[in-house]
Design an enzyme around this catalytic site. Structure first.
Site, PDB file in Angstrom:
ATOM      1  N   THR A   1      -5.236  -7.174   4.810  1.00 10.91           N
ATOM      2  CA  THR A   1      -6.556  -6.333   5.073  1.00 10.91           C
ATOM      3  C   THR A   1      -7.439  -7.476   4.616  1.00 10.91           C
ATOM      4  O   THR A   1      -7.212  -8.594   4.287  1.00 10.91           O
ATOM      5  CB  THR A   1      -6.533  -5.050   4.356  1.00 10.91           C
TER       6      THR A   1
ATOM      7  N   GLY B   1      -5.764   5.659   1.951  1.00 11.67           N
ATOM      8  CA  GLY B   1      -5.351   7.128   2.008  1.00 11.67           C
ATOM      9  C   GLY B   1      -4.872   7.249   0.734  1.00 11.67           C
ATOM     10  O   GLY B   1      -3.593   7.046   0.712  1.00 11.67           O
ATOM     11  N   HIS B   2      -5.400   7.927  -0.117  1.00 11.75           N
ATOM     12  CA  HIS B   2      -4.809   8.413  -1.455  1.00 11.75           C
ATOM     13  C   HIS B   2      -4.472   9.754  -1.584  1.00 11.75           C
ATOM     14  O   HIS B   2      -5.407  10.482  -1.512  1.00 11.75           O
ATOM     15  CB  HIS B   2      -5.655   7.715  -2.642  1.00 11.75           C
TER      16      HIS B   2
ATOM     17  N   GLN C   1      -5.104  -0.277  -0.885  1.00  9.87           N
ATOM     18  CA  GLN C   1      -4.088  -0.975  -0.377  1.00  9.87           C
ATOM     19  C   GLN C   1      -3.082  -1.684  -1.544  1.00  9.87           C
ATOM     20  O   GLN C   1      -2.660  -1.177  -2.493  1.00  9.87           O
ATOM     21  CB  GLN C   1      -4.724  -2.187   0.336  1.00  9.87           C
TER      22      GLN C   1
ATOM     23  N   SER D   1       7.542   8.387 -11.559  1.00 12.55           N
ATOM     24  CA  SER D   1       7.304   9.767 -10.791  1.00 12.55           C
ATOM     25  C   SER D   1       8.421  10.327 -10.057  1.00 12.55           C
ATOM     26  O   SER D   1       9.191   9.489  -9.383  1.00 12.55           O
ATOM     27  CB  SER D   1       6.157   9.307  -9.872  1.00 12.55           C
TER      28      SER D   1
ATOM     29  N   GLY E   1       0.645  -1.134  -0.119  1.00 10.21           N
ATOM     30  CA  GLY E   1       0.144   0.045  -0.024  1.00 10.21           C
ATOM     31  C   GLY E   1       0.833   1.216  -0.089  1.00 10.21           C
ATOM     32  O   GLY E   1       2.027   1.249   0.118  1.00 10.21           O
ATOM     33  N   ASP E   2       0.217   2.370  -0.234  1.00 10.60           N
ATOM     34  CA  ASP E   2       0.877   3.662  -0.198  1.00 10.60           C
ATOM     35  C   ASP E   2       1.990   3.823  -1.195  1.00 10.60           C
ATOM     36  O   ASP E   2       3.022   4.610  -1.146  1.00 10.60           O
ATOM     37  CB  ASP E   2       1.404   4.050   0.900  1.00 10.60           C
ATOM     38  N   GLU E   3       1.883   3.165  -2.314  1.00 13.06           N
ATOM     39  CA  GLU E   3       2.809   3.269  -3.521  1.00 13.06           C
ATOM     40  C   GLU E   3       2.668   4.634  -4.360  1.00 13.06           C
ATOM     41  O   GLU E   3       3.487   4.768  -5.134  1.00 13.06           O
ATOM     42  CB  GLU E   3       2.666   2.078  -4.379  1.00 13.06           C
ATOM     43  N   GLY E   4       1.432   5.282  -4.122  1.00  8.85           N
ATOM     44  CA  GLY E   4       1.416   6.523  -4.795  1.00  8.85           C
ATOM     45  C   GLY E   4       0.216   6.360  -5.970  1.00  8.85           C
ATOM     46  O   GLY E   4       0.298   7.021  -6.906  1.00  8.85           O
ATOM     47  N   LYS E   5      -0.792   5.302  -5.576  1.00 12.54           N
ATOM     48  CA  LYS E   5      -1.919   5.130  -6.438  1.00 12.54           C
ATOM     49  C   LYS E   5      -2.598   6.243  -6.685  1.00 12.54           C
ATOM     50  O   LYS E   5      -2.911   6.430  -8.004  1.00 12.54           O
ATOM     51  CB  LYS E   5      -2.484   3.937  -6.026  1.00 12.54           C
TER      52      LYS E   5
ATOM     53  N   GLY F   1       7.984  13.314  -8.019  1.00 14.63           N
ATOM     54  CA  GLY F   1       7.566  14.238  -7.258  1.00 14.63           C
ATOM     55  C   GLY F   1       5.757  13.966  -7.010  1.00 14.63           C
ATOM     56  O   GLY F   1       5.464  13.499  -7.959  1.00 14.63           O
TER      57      GLY F   1
ATOM     58  N   LEU G   1       8.215   7.720  -6.571  1.00 14.92           N
ATOM     59  CA  LEU G   1       8.755   8.442  -5.582  1.00 14.92           C
ATOM     60  C   LEU G   1      10.288   8.202  -5.953  1.00 14.92           C
ATOM     61  O   LEU G   1      11.223   8.046  -4.967  1.00 14.92           O
ATOM     62  CB  LEU G   1       8.469   7.822  -4.183  1.00 14.92           C
TER      63      LEU G   1
ATOM     64  N   THR H   1      -3.717   7.269   9.144  1.00 16.48           N
ATOM     65  CA  THR H   1      -3.657   7.006  10.773  1.00 16.48           C
ATOM     66  C   THR H   1      -2.483   7.827  11.074  1.00 16.48           C
ATOM     67  O   THR H   1      -2.274   8.140  12.275  1.00 16.48           O
ATOM     68  CB  THR H   1      -3.324   5.626  10.948  1.00 16.48           C
TER      69      THR H   1
END
Ligand code: GDP
Ligand code: IMO
Ligand code: MG
Length: 431
Positions: free
Chosen positions: A241, A43-44, A226, A416, A15-19, A418, A333, A303
């Site tokens: 999850t 959280g996107h 996710q 990507s 998760g949190d890869e930058g989707k 930035g 990133l 969170t």
């Protein structure tokens, strides 16, 4: 591909890869954006100019005027979170009038959140580290065939009765199993009756909306939440999850045939992060991990928890490519690694008996005992956030991208550098 203008955007790690960034970027060309699993545990982040948006349940297409946004039946919908998010977006001037919610989606209730928290608290230090959004308990009720669905909200009286029965049953568990304070009934029923009326105009058979859009040649983007390693079947069970973040999740969760998904874009962070518990072979607990966390602002969007950081894990990404049928990678990133003189990529794990493995093991005990084998490369030690083409990138960064392609066997189609929309290098068009 296949004659359909569709792309699924899935997380390839934890998760949190930058989707969110990539979905927003591609949504400029999309007629419809569809969420099909998870809930407001996601959280996107989307950055447009100086403005930062955090999306949890609402598809990221909402930030593009014109795109229709669909919350499919595989999603678990927390109406309180849903309307709070809409209010925040509307306060920022975002038009939220093109959102549809599946009548088959399951509803998250306060008892789900309560039970999520109680079970994590009881587990103490050995919990999963969930977002405490009630996701697991809601999917548990769905699988146990006792959940309530969005269509149940359409009949006000019957909905009250169904809620009342579920509150009684859940309070019994809260009180007798956990010894905790039961939840009040009347106020909750009234609150949800209000949500039902507000949601009524948005409720639809979204499977039909998606099918009609895809089959009539519109461009449709499937927004993963996710990541593959958090998939209940494909991930690091039980530290996962309760849904299917992999590409298969769109088939069940949006209600389409597998041949309707054209491109499958695996969103891959140039390194690895994880929030919550569970083994992570390339985790760095030293100053290199801190350097990634600081340079990448690696703190949870939902969170606020600090994310665990480590080097790129080719075993994870390979597992993800194979199980999702990934056709192209969006490498995110990459700029963050510009703080290092040397960068490392894990190409295999070594087991305690000295064997080299390239397939991600099922057993967490085995995983925890594995040691990463790294290829070390020269870093580029510079700020690449202003680069706008592949050729602009320093040689070392181009070599790193080449190594990701070699390890994963899939072309890197997007890079990507930035968080901003413009900080995107397109090597091959998608959609
Ligand atoms: P998601 O859950 O996959 O959508 O990812 P998150 O939004 O939780 O986390 C990704 C974070 O990285 C967000 O803060 C983004 O704004 C940020 N981000 C995305 N792409 C890039 C990038 O290429 N470089 C940098 N420095 N930040 C990025
Ligand atoms: P996005 O869409 C990262 C993690 C939690 C925990 C585990 C189970 O932003 O990539 P849950 O609340 O789902 O029962 O928690 O899954 N988790 C995520 N980690 N990004 C997410 O979403 C996540 N959603 C859940 O931290 O380890
Ligand atoms: Mg996120």
């Amino acid at each position: 591909m296949m004659g359909y203008r569709t792309a699924a955007i899935i997380g390839s790690q934890w998760g949190d890869e930058g989707k969110g960034k990539i979905i927003d970027y591609l949504a400029g060309k999309a007629d419809v954006v569809v969420r099909a699993q998870g809930g407001n545990n996601a959280g996107h982040t989307v950055v447009i100019g100086s403005k930062k948006y955090a999306l949890h349940l609402i598809p990221s297409g909402v930030l593009r005027p014109g795109a229709v946004n669909v919350i499919g039946h595989g999603v678990v919908v927390d109406p309180a979170g849903f309307f709070a998010e809409i209010e925040t977006l509307e306060a920022d001037g975002v038009d939220c009038s093109r959102i549809f919610v599946s009548d088959r989606a399951h509803i998250v209730f306060p008892w789900h959140r309560e039970l999520d928290g109680l079970s994590e608290d009881r587990a103490g230090g050995s919990g999963i580290g969930t977002t405490k959004r009630g996701i697991g308990p809601c999917y548990t009720d769905k699988a146990a065939r006792i959940g309530l669905r969005v269509c149940d909200m359409l009949d006000a009286d019957a909905f009250k009765e169904k809620m009342s029965a579920r509150i009684d049953a859940s309070n019994e568990v809260i009180e007798k199993i956990y010894g905790a304070t039961t939840l009040g009934k009347a106020h909750m029923i009234e609150e949800y009756a209000g949500y039902a009326e507000r949601m009524r105009p948005m409720i639809a058979d979204t499977g039909v909306i998606v099918y009609d859009a895809v089959s009539s040649g519109k461009s449709v983007l499937f927004e993963g939440a996710q990541g593959t390693m958090l998939d209940i079947d494909l991930g690091t069970y039980p530290y996962v999850t309760s849904s299917h973040p992999g590409s298969g999740g769109f088939i069940v969760g949006a209600g389409i045939g597998p041949r309707m998904i054209g491109e499958i874009v695996g969103v891959v962070k140039a390194y690895t992060t994880r929030v919550g518990a569970g083994p992570m072979v390339t985790e760095l607990t030293d100053e290199s991990g801190d350097a990634i966390r600081e340079a990448g602002h690696e703190y949870g969007t939902t969170t606020g928890r600090p994310r665990r950081c480590g080097w790129f894990d080719g075993v994870v990404v390979n597992h993800s490519v194979r199980t999702n049928g990934t056709t192209g990678i969006a490498l995110m990133l990459l700029d963050v690694l510009g703080v290092f003189d040397e960068v490392k990529l894990c190409y295999a794990y070594e087991t305690p008996d000295g064997a080299k493995i390239k397939h991600f093991p099922a057993s967490l005990e085995m995983l925890a005992a594995c040691r990463p084998l790294y290829k070390t490369m020269r870093g580029w030690r510079s700020d690449i956030s202003g680069c706008r083409s592949f050729d602009d990138l320093p040689e070392e960064a181009r070599a790193y991208v080449g190594e990701v392609e070699a390890l994963s066997g899939v072309p890197v189609k997007i890079i990507s550098v930035g968080p901003g929309r413009e900080q995107t290098i397109i090597r091959e068009e998608i959609l």
